[in-house]
Design a protein around this motif. Structure first.
Motif, PDB file in Angstrom:
ATOM      1  N   UNK A 107       7.559  -6.362   0.980  1.00 36.81           N
ATOM      2  CA  UNK A 107       6.155  -6.580   0.625  1.00 36.81           C
ATOM      3  C   UNK A 107       5.667  -5.562  -0.399  1.00 36.81           C
ATOM      4  N   UNK A 108       4.664  -5.978  -1.150  1.00 34.37           N
ATOM      5  CA  UNK A 108       3.960  -5.021  -2.000  1.00 34.37           C
ATOM      6  C   UNK A 108       3.308  -3.960  -1.120  1.00 34.37           C
ATOM      7  N   UNK A 109       2.982  -2.831  -1.704  1.00 36.34           N
ATOM      8  CA  UNK A 109       2.549  -1.661  -0.925  1.00 36.34           C
ATOM      9  C   UNK A 109       1.302  -1.924  -0.077  1.00 36.34           C
ATOM     10  N   UNK A 110       0.449  -2.806  -0.536  1.00 35.02           N
ATOM     11  CA  UNK A 110      -0.739  -3.154   0.242  1.00 35.02           C
ATOM     12  C   UNK A 110      -0.804  -4.650   0.453  1.00 35.02           C
ATOM     13  N   UNK A 111      -1.250  -5.063   1.625  1.00 35.67           N
ATOM     14  CA  UNK A 111      -1.463  -6.477   1.929  1.00 35.67           C
ATOM     15  C   UNK A 111      -2.692  -6.602   2.822  1.00 35.67           C
ATOM     16  N   UNK A 112      -3.211  -7.803   2.903  1.00 40.25           N
ATOM     17  CA  UNK A 112      -4.364  -8.114   3.743  1.00 40.25           C
ATOM     18  C   UNK A 112      -4.043  -7.777   5.202  1.00 40.25           C
ATOM     19  N   UNK A 154       4.011 -10.634  -2.299  1.00 41.90           N
ATOM     20  CA  UNK A 154       3.198  -9.805  -3.195  1.00 41.90           C
ATOM     21  C   UNK A 154       1.730 -10.201  -3.127  1.00 41.90           C
ATOM     22  N   UNK A 155       0.864  -9.200  -3.143  1.00 39.02           N
ATOM     23  CA  UNK A 155      -0.530  -9.394  -3.522  1.00 39.02           C
ATOM     24  C   UNK A 155      -0.722  -8.704  -4.856  1.00 39.02           C
ATOM     25  N   UNK A 156      -1.382  -9.345  -5.793  1.00 44.37           N
ATOM     26  CA  UNK A 156      -1.744  -8.686  -7.050  1.00 44.37           C
ATOM     27  C   UNK A 156      -2.952  -9.397  -7.655  1.00 44.37           C
ATOM     28  N   UNK A 157      -4.070  -8.709  -7.841  1.00 43.01           N
ATOM     29  CA  UNK A 157      -4.349  -7.348  -7.393  1.00 43.01           C
ATOM     30  C   UNK A 157      -4.286  -7.242  -5.867  1.00 43.01           C
ATOM     31  N   UNK A 158      -3.908  -6.049  -5.413  1.00 39.11           N
ATOM     32  CA  UNK A 158      -3.754  -5.812  -3.984  1.00 39.11           C
ATOM     33  C   UNK A 158      -5.122  -5.589  -3.348  1.00 39.11           C
ATOM     34  N   UNK A 159      -5.302  -6.155  -2.183  1.00 40.99           N
ATOM     35  CA  UNK A 159      -6.525  -6.028  -1.394  1.00 40.99           C
ATOM     36  C   UNK A 159      -6.428  -4.783  -0.507  1.00 40.99           C
ATOM     37  N   UNK A 160      -7.358  -3.819  -0.620  1.00 37.93           N
ATOM     38  CA  UNK A 160      -8.521  -3.746  -1.485  1.00 37.93           C
ATOM     39  C   UNK A 160      -8.377  -2.707  -2.595  1.00 37.93           C
ATOM     40  N   UNK A 161      -7.170  -2.190  -2.810  1.00 41.71           N
ATOM     41  CA  UNK A 161      -6.993  -1.057  -3.720  1.00 41.71           C
ATOM     42  C   UNK A 161      -6.911  -1.450  -5.183  1.00 41.71           C
ATOM     43  N   UNK A 162      -6.850  -2.748  -5.460  1.00 44.17           N
ATOM     44  CA  UNK A 162      -6.792  -3.288  -6.822  1.00 44.17           C
ATOM     45  C   UNK A 162      -5.569  -2.790  -7.593  1.00 44.17           C
ATOM     46  N   UNK A 163      -4.544  -2.383  -6.840  1.00 42.36           N
ATOM     47  CA  UNK A 163      -3.276  -2.031  -7.458  1.00 42.36           C
ATOM     48  C   UNK A 163      -2.598  -3.312  -7.928  1.00 42.36           C
ATOM     49  N   UNK A 164      -1.875  -3.242  -9.042  1.00 42.04           N
ATOM     50  CA  UNK A 164      -1.233  -4.416  -9.609  1.00 42.04           C
ATOM     51  C   UNK A 164       0.276  -4.361  -9.439  1.00 42.04           C
ATOM     52  N   UNK A 165       0.882  -5.537  -9.367  1.00 41.71           N
ATOM     53  CA  UNK A 165       2.329  -5.669  -9.340  1.00 41.71           C
ATOM     54  C   UNK A 165       2.728  -6.454 -10.579  1.00 41.71           C
ATOM     55  N   UNK A 347     -18.027  -4.405   1.799  1.00 40.36           N
ATOM     56  CA  UNK A 347     -17.418  -4.139   3.108  1.00 40.36           C
ATOM     57  C   UNK A 347     -16.646  -2.829   3.062  1.00 40.36           C
ATOM     58  N   UNK A 348     -16.342  -2.317   4.261  1.00 40.89           N
ATOM     59  CA  UNK A 348     -15.615  -1.061   4.437  1.00 40.89           C
ATOM     60  C   UNK A 348     -14.237  -1.403   5.000  1.00 40.89           C
ATOM     61  N   UNK A 349     -13.225  -1.542   4.150  1.00 39.72           N
ATOM     62  CA  UNK A 349     -11.917  -2.043   4.592  1.00 39.72           C
ATOM     63  C   UNK A 349     -11.299  -1.298   5.768  1.00 39.72           C
ATOM     64  N   UNK A 350     -11.428   0.014   5.807  1.00 38.92           N
ATOM     65  CA  UNK A 350     -10.764   0.789   6.861  1.00 38.92           C
ATOM     66  C   UNK A 350     -11.245   0.421   8.251  1.00 38.92           C
ATOM     67  N   UNK A 351     -12.506   0.003   8.373  1.00 41.86           N
ATOM     68  CA  UNK A 351     -13.045  -0.364   9.689  1.00 41.86           C
ATOM     69  C   UNK A 351     -13.288  -1.865   9.833  1.00 41.86           C
ATOM     70  N   UNK A 352     -12.970  -2.610   8.779  1.00 42.41           N
ATOM     71  CA  UNK A 352     -13.221  -4.054   8.818  1.00 42.41           C
ATOM     72  C   UNK A 352     -11.925  -4.820   8.540  1.00 42.41           C
ATOM     73  N   UNK A 353     -11.703  -5.274   7.327  1.00 42.53           N
ATOM     74  CA  UNK A 353     -10.569  -6.168   7.036  1.00 42.53           C
ATOM     75  C   UNK A 353      -9.207  -5.554   7.294  1.00 42.53           C
ATOM     76  N   UNK A 354      -9.092  -4.235   7.189  1.00 47.70           N
ATOM     77  CA  UNK A 354      -7.792  -3.587   7.346  1.00 47.70           C
ATOM     78  C   UNK A 354      -7.731  -2.694   8.588  1.00 47.70           C
ATOM     79  N   UNK A 355      -8.679  -2.890   9.511  1.00 46.22           N
ATOM     80  CA  UNK A 355      -8.723  -2.038  10.702  1.00 46.22           C
ATOM     81  C   UNK A 355      -7.535  -2.257  11.618  1.00 46.22           C
ATOM     82  N   UNK A 356      -6.887  -3.435  11.542  1.00 47.81           N
ATOM     83  CA  UNK A 356      -5.726  -3.709  12.390  1.00 47.81           C
ATOM     84  C   UNK A 356      -4.512  -2.871  11.986  1.00 47.81           C
ATOM     85  N   UNK A 357      -4.525  -2.374  10.755  1.00 52.16           N
ATOM     86  CA  UNK A 357      -3.388  -1.597  10.254  1.00 52.16           C
ATOM     87  C   UNK A 357      -3.500  -0.164  10.756  1.00 52.16           C
TER      88      UNK A 357
END
Length: 403
Positions: A107-112, A154-165, A347-357
């Motif tokens: 996987x790319x470094x970041x994913x949903x 792959x995610x590109x741009x990566x959610x939520x860091x906007x990093x590209x692949x 939104x605040x990814x660390x406590x919302x969309x990406x809190x499961x990570x």
């Protein structure tokens, strides 16, 4: 005018639909039916045997859904598309399709966050492992591939860091090793980026976002370049797992698609102006936007995207406390997950969309408690800016007074 010659702005309105075949209705009809009648028992037998084309049951295909699928295949320059009941249903379907027990997904470094949760489940229950890589160089990709690797996700741009692949780079290495490449193209939409053009095997979307564009549908889409492979996916994973879309939701997406190009141009224009504004705010650091010339992967963005889209991420000084205080001070902008709506959302990814990570993994992905994700809407940009400005002023005043 031949359909093959039309541009995307025209395809989003016309492709896949002929009014002559639907009682001359200008608008795509809604076929709100679960099943279809056969003229005879023999016809039913032929259709189930695959000897005759035609409708059988809406889990296997529906006229309204088929128009959406044909239109999306055209927009992504693919051969076939499948519509699902959610973006995660599309993600699940393609990963189930390409993997078996003992396989590995790179996987790319970041994913949903929910994709991460699915991969963890697949590892725990079915011994299908995964790992992460920046995928930034050929050497790094080669070093990340294992003997049991079957695909690169792959995610590109990566959610939520906007990093590209770099899609061209990844697909080149993947082809050498016989690996499938799956690209989540949700953040760009098919109007701004077409991963199949760079050699990807599958492209998927949470159609909930830009493709629908109105915040009233949950849906997913998967597009591929191999017609036979996509038909196999339709008649196995999609049919038997059953994560299909409803005809009504497909109809809403078709309606939303008609303005995709207009909306994406406005989202991108507004976002570009807000990037310049954010650069003037003292409490903001690390503004992350693909078409910002200071973005470290700006050249990759220009190579594979037509514009930067409507997502901006940025860090705010003061960590989680300041981030949440800032969000609560907003008046026009809504606190909500999702993206791609007419309304500007934060939104605040660390406590919302990406809190499961797990936090250690979030930190490696760059999803810190200082990070905020802004989905820029279609409002007048000066009004969005004014709301951000007054909220930033409150943050600066509050934290200066409490130090």
């Amino acid at each position: 005018m031949e359909n093959e010659s039309i541009r995307k702005e025209t395809a989003v309105i016309h492709k896949g639909y002929s009014s002559e075949q639907h009682h001359d209705s200008l608008a795509v009809p809604l076929y709100q039916t679960s099943t279809y009648t056969f003229s005879s028992a023999e016809q039913g037998e032929r259709r189930f045997a695959g000897e005759e084309s035609g409708n059988i049951y809406s889990r296997l295909g529906n006229p309204t859904v088929r128009i959406l699928e044909d239109r999306m295949a055209e927009l992504e320059n693919g051969q076939s598309a499948l519509a699902f009941g959610s973006g995660m249903a599309a993600v699940s379907a393609v990963l189930i399709h390409v993997t078996k027990t003992g396989d590995h997904v790179l996987c790319s470094r970041g994913i949903y966050g929910c994709t991460f949760g699915l991969l963890e489940m697949m590892d725990e229950k079915y011994n299908i492992s995964h790992s992460f890589s920046a995928l930034s160089t050929e050497q790094e990709i080669e070093a990340s591939i294992r003997p049991e690797t079957v695909c690169i996700y792959i995610e590109t741009p990566i959610n939520p860091t906007m990093e590209l692949v770099d899609l061209e780079l990844v697909t080149k290495v993947a082809k050498k090793h016989g690996l499938k490449v799956i690209v989540d193209n949700t953040f760009s939409s098919p109007y701004l980026q077409n991963p199949l053009d760079f050699g990807a095997d599958y492209v998927l979307h949470s159609a909930t976002k830009y493709i629908n564009g109105h915040g009233d549908v949950i849906a997913g889409l998967l597009i591929g370049n191999d017609m036979e492979d996509m038909m196999n996916l339709r008649m196995t994973v999609q049919k038997d797992v059953g994560g299909i879309i409803s005809p009504f939701d497909a109809w809403l997406i078709i309606r939303g698609l008609k303005t995709l190009h207009v909306r994406m141009d406005r989202h991108s224009e507004n976002a570009q102006k807000l990037v310049s504004f954010l650069q003037s705010i003292s409490v903001v650091t690390d503004i992350l936007y693909p078409f910002d010339p200071s973005h470290p992967q700006f050249e990759i963005a220009k190579k594979q995207m037509r514009a930067g889209g409507g997502l901006i991420s940025f860090n705010i000084k003061g960590g989680k406390e300041a981030a949440q205080y800032f969000m609560n001070a907003l008046q026009l902008i809504k606190i909500a997950v999702s993206l791609g709506d007419a309304e500007t959302l934060i939104q605040h990814p660390a406590t919302m969309t990406h809190s499961v990570i797990p936090e250690v993994d979030r930190e490696k992905m760059g999803v810190t408690h200082s990070l905020l994700r802004l989905s820029v809407g279609l409002e007048h940009v000066e009004d969005i800016m004014a709301d951000l400005k007054q909220a930033f002023a409150k943050v600066e005043t509050h934290f200066a007074m409490t130090k």
